[in-house]
Motif scaffolding. Structure first.
Motif, PDB file in Angstrom:
ATOM      1  N   ASP A 181       0.828  -1.210   0.000  1.00 42.37           N
ATOM      2  CA  ASP A 181       0.000   0.000   0.000  1.00 42.37           C
ATOM      3  C   ASP A 181       0.861   1.260   0.000  1.00 42.37           C
ATOM      4  N   MET A 182       2.003   1.193   0.661  1.00 45.22           N
ATOM      5  CA  MET A 182       2.917   2.328   0.725  1.00 45.22           C
ATOM      6  C   MET A 182       4.341   1.802   0.580  1.00 45.22           C
ATOM      7  N   HIS A 183       5.192   2.612  -0.052  1.00 43.77           N
ATOM      8  CA  HIS A 183       6.602   2.253  -0.171  1.00 43.77           C
ATOM      9  C   HIS A 183       7.435   3.463   0.223  1.00 43.77           C
ATOM     10  N   PHE A 184       8.238   3.291   1.263  1.00 38.33           N
ATOM     11  CA  PHE A 184       9.108   4.347   1.788  1.00 38.33           C
ATOM     12  C   PHE A 184      10.542   4.107   1.329  1.00 38.33           C
ATOM     13  N   LEU A 185      11.265   5.182   1.033  1.00 37.02           N
ATOM     14  CA  LEU A 185      12.671   5.041   0.658  1.00 37.02           C
ATOM     15  C   LEU A 185      13.382   6.391   0.711  1.00 37.02           C
ATOM     16  N   PRO A 186      14.721   6.369   0.858  1.00 32.38           N
ATOM     17  CA  PRO A 186      15.487   7.616   0.851  1.00 32.38           C
ATOM     18  C   PRO A 186      15.498   8.226  -0.549  1.00 32.38           C
ATOM     19  N   VAL A 187      15.705   9.535  -0.620  1.00 32.33           N
ATOM     20  CA  VAL A 187      15.834  10.217  -1.908  1.00 32.33           C
ATOM     21  C   VAL A 187      17.092  11.073  -1.895  1.00 32.33           C
ATOM     22  N   GLY A 188      18.017  10.753  -2.791  1.00 32.34           N
ATOM     23  CA  GLY A 188      19.229  11.541  -2.965  1.00 32.34           C
ATOM     24  C   GLY A 188      19.267  12.066  -4.384  1.00 32.34           C
ATOM     25  N   ASN A 189      19.843  11.276  -5.280  1.00 32.57           N
ATOM     26  CA  ASN A 189      19.838  11.652  -6.697  1.00 32.57           C
ATOM     27  C   ASN A 189      18.513  11.312  -7.357  1.00 32.57           C
ATOM     28  N   ALA A 190      17.632  10.651  -6.611  1.00 36.33           N
ATOM     29  CA  ALA A 190      16.225  10.399  -6.958  1.00 36.33           C
ATOM     30  C   ALA A 190      16.016   9.324  -8.014  1.00 36.33           C
ATOM     31  N   GLY A 191      17.053   8.575  -8.352  1.00 35.72           N
ATOM     32  CA  GLY A 191      16.886   7.495  -9.320  1.00 35.72           C
ATOM     33  C   GLY A 191      16.088   6.333  -8.780  1.00 35.72           C
ATOM     34  N   ASN A 192      16.185   6.064  -7.476  1.00 36.42           N
ATOM     35  CA  ASN A 192      15.543   4.886  -6.918  1.00 36.42           C
ATOM     36  C   ASN A 192      14.027   5.018  -6.842  1.00 36.42           C
ATOM     37  N   ILE A 193      13.534   6.159  -6.372  1.00 36.24           N
ATOM     38  CA  ILE A 193      12.079   6.345  -6.325  1.00 36.24           C
ATOM     39  C   ILE A 193      11.499   6.326  -7.737  1.00 36.24           C
ATOM     40  N   THR A 194      12.275   6.849  -8.689  1.00 35.75           N
ATOM     41  CA  THR A 194      11.871   6.827 -10.098  1.00 35.75           C
ATOM     42  C   THR A 194      11.783   5.399 -10.611  1.00 35.75           C
ATOM     43  N   SER A 195      12.781   4.593 -10.300  1.00 39.52           N
ATOM     44  CA  SER A 195      12.822   3.230 -10.821  1.00 39.52           C
ATOM     45  C   SER A 195      11.769   2.332 -10.171  1.00 39.52           C
ATOM     46  N   TYR A 196      11.555   2.472  -8.876  1.00 38.40           N
ATOM     47  CA  TYR A 196      10.521   1.670  -8.218  1.00 38.40           C
ATOM     48  C   TYR A 196       9.148   1.965  -8.825  1.00 38.40           C
ATOM     49  N   TRP A 197       8.864   3.245  -9.041  1.00 38.97           N
ATOM     50  CA  TRP A 197       7.566   3.613  -9.597  1.00 38.97           C
ATOM     51  C   TRP A 197       7.411   3.022 -11.004  1.00 38.97           C
ATOM     52  N   MET A 198       8.481   3.051 -11.786  1.00 32.38           N
ATOM     53  CA  MET A 198       8.468   2.438 -13.107  1.00 32.38           C
ATOM     54  C   MET A 198       8.184   0.944 -12.999  1.00 32.38           C
ATOM     55  N   SER A 249      17.393  12.936 -11.207  1.00 30.94           N
ATOM     56  CA  SER A 249      16.039  12.458 -11.535  1.00 30.94           C
ATOM     57  C   SER A 249      14.969  13.251 -10.779  1.00 30.94           C
ATOM     58  N   TRP A 250      15.232  14.526 -10.573  1.00 33.26           N
ATOM     59  CA  TRP A 250      14.340  15.414  -9.804  1.00 33.26           C
ATOM     60  C   TRP A 250      12.914  15.369 -10.366  1.00 33.26           C
ATOM     61  N   LYS A 251      12.764  15.656 -11.643  1.00 35.51           N
ATOM     62  CA  LYS A 251      11.434  15.725 -12.252  1.00 35.51           C
ATOM     63  C   LYS A 251      10.698  14.402 -12.139  1.00 35.51           C
ATOM     64  N   ALA A 256       6.619  10.698  -9.705  1.00 33.55           N
ATOM     65  CA  ALA A 256       6.307   9.442  -9.013  1.00 33.55           C
ATOM     66  C   ALA A 256       5.503   9.711  -7.744  1.00 33.55           C
ATOM     67  N   ALA A 257       5.932  10.706  -6.978  1.00 30.51           N
ATOM     68  CA  ALA A 257       5.230  11.032  -5.742  1.00 30.51           C
ATOM     69  C   ALA A 257       3.810  11.531  -6.030  1.00 30.51           C
ATOM     70  N   GLU A 258       3.681  12.409  -7.001  1.00 33.74           N
ATOM     71  CA  GLU A 258       2.367  12.988  -7.294  1.00 33.74           C
ATOM     72  C   GLU A 258       1.422  11.963  -7.916  1.00 33.74           C
ATOM     73  N   ALA A 259       1.918  11.186  -8.870  1.00 34.18           N
ATOM     74  CA  ALA A 259       1.064  10.211  -9.554  1.00 34.18           C
ATOM     75  C   ALA A 259       0.601   9.098  -8.622  1.00 34.18           C
ATOM     76  N   SER A 260       1.385   8.819  -7.584  1.00 35.39           N
ATOM     77  CA  SER A 260       1.039   7.738  -6.661  1.00 35.39           C
ATOM     78  C   SER A 260       0.271   8.232  -5.432  1.00 35.39           C
ATOM     79  N   PHE A 261      -0.012   9.536  -5.390  1.00 35.92           N
ATOM     80  CA  PHE A 261      -0.656  10.162  -4.233  1.00 35.92           C
ATOM     81  C   PHE A 261       0.228  10.007  -2.986  1.00 35.92           C
ATOM     82  N   GLY A 262       1.539  10.002  -3.231  1.00 30.48           N
ATOM     83  CA  GLY A 262       2.502   9.918  -2.146  1.00 30.48           C
ATOM     84  C   GLY A 262       3.061  11.278  -1.818  1.00 30.48           C
TER      85      GLY A 262
END
Length: 352
Positions: A181-198, A249-251, A256-262
């Motif tokens: 239902d929810m996935h938490f993770l650190p954000v630095g260069n932002a590639g990981n949150i981008t890839s998980y959402w993909m 991977s800022w954009k 990812a955050a907005e589209a997932s309601f996160g």
């Protein structure tokens, strides 16, 4: 055998062909560990699972993307890879370059890399340059080097990195039987949150899962450009792996955050260090400070009533604690004792 890495297991979801040489260290298949003690400590009513990426070959999640980036570089005949790094990318790039028989050039901000990560880059034979400047300065230099035809940049601006990293989302779904239902993770260069959402989107589209999680990204307060909405010129945080002021991977992370309601929010260094200790002492899972940002985010979100009762929650911890042993020793807030080789002295010292 090399066939057990993420490329072989998820090849139908990855941009490879029969002509792609697979450069693998059997990355992936990291454990998804349920963490009931943390939930109990928070007086929560949800299920929490920790995706322990520190058990990849070079002890961080970077290996998932690096196997694909280096394999595609080998397919193109490139013999030199280069990266800018706060540590984990350099360790991974150096190891996979060694595996492929390539030259690896690593540029790191001077004095801004954890000791364990520097050791990895050096032992694998990477040509390691410390640059007077921050990560963003270093990345610009790497981009310039990447304009040469004989050099491949393997930072997350390389889309093969993102493609490889998405396999972690597949593994989460495979382990749980569906997306959380929810996935938490650190954000630095932002590639990981981008890839998980993909990855979550691709798995749902393929019928391998039925839903999408809310993506909850966490930046350190002193390195929070996405939350602040502006580049941070001199980012500072104890969490060196996410000490980045202008994410590549800022954009995509915002999308990812907005589209997932996160959401993408911040946690303080003190909250990060408290979370590192909590995870180690309550669940036996040792992570580097940046990895604990997601745990700190869970604590903060639960306190704010943002985690729905009965939810299934996953948190990615991105790197092993031995990446940064000096911080861990200090953060343990405890010291070893020196005693004589005498039973009564030892028994008294134990406090038992």
């Amino acid at each position: 055998m090399e066939g057990s890495g993420v490329i072989q297991r998820y090849r139908d979801f990855l941009p490879i062909t029969d002509a792609t040489p697979i450069i693998s260290l059997n990355e992936g298949s990291t454990p998804l560990i349920e963490a009931p003690n943390i939930v109990q400590a928070l007086s929560g009513d949800f299920r929490l699972f920790v995706k322990y990426e520190g058990l990849n070959p070079t002890a961080s999640f970077k290996d998932r993307g690096m196997t694909l980036a280096v394999s595609k570089a080998a397919e193109q005949g490139v013999r030199t890879i280069v990266c800018a790094s706060t540590g984990n990318t350099s360790a991974s790039a150096a190891a996979y370059a060694a595996r492929a028989g390539m030259t690896c050039v690593v540029l790191i901000p001077k004095g801004k890399i954890a000791y364990g990560k520097m050791a990895q880059a050096l032992i694998h034979g990477a040509r390691t340059l410390e640059v007077r400047g921050n990560f963003d300065d270093v990345l610009e230099l790497v981009k310039e080097l990447g304009k040469r035809d004989d050099i491949e940049v393997v930072n997350s601006i390389n889309q093969f990195r993102i493609q490889g990293q998405k396999t972690a989302a597949f593994e989460v779904c495979d382990a749980l039987g569906d997306a959380p239902d929810m996935h938490f993770l650190p954000v630095g260069n932002a590639g990981n949150i981008t890839s998980y959402w993909m990855g979550y989107n691709e798995y749902r589209e393929a019928g391998e899962s039925s839903k999408l999680p809310r993506m909850m990204g966490w930046q350190a307060e002193g390195a929070a450009p996405i939350v602040r909405g502006e580049v941070v010129q001199a980012p500072e945080t104890v969490a060196t792996a996410i000490r980045i002021g202008n994410p590549a991977s800022w954009k995509q992370a915002v999308e990812a955050a907005e589209a997932s309601f996160g959401a993408i929010d911040t946690v303080s260094d003190d909250e990060i260090l408290d979370a590192q200790r909590m995870l180690a002492r309550s669940e036996g899972i040792f992570v580097e400070p940046a990895s604990a940002a997601g745990i700190a985010g869970i604590v903060k979100s639960h306190a704010g009533g943002d985690i729905v009762e009965g939810s299934t929650v996953v948190v990615t911890v991105t790197g092993h604690g031995l990446k940064d042993p000096e911080i861990a020793i200090d953060n343990a807030k405890a010291q070893s004792m020196v005693v004589d080789a005498n039973f009564e002295v030892v028994l008294a010292a134990t406090g038992l």
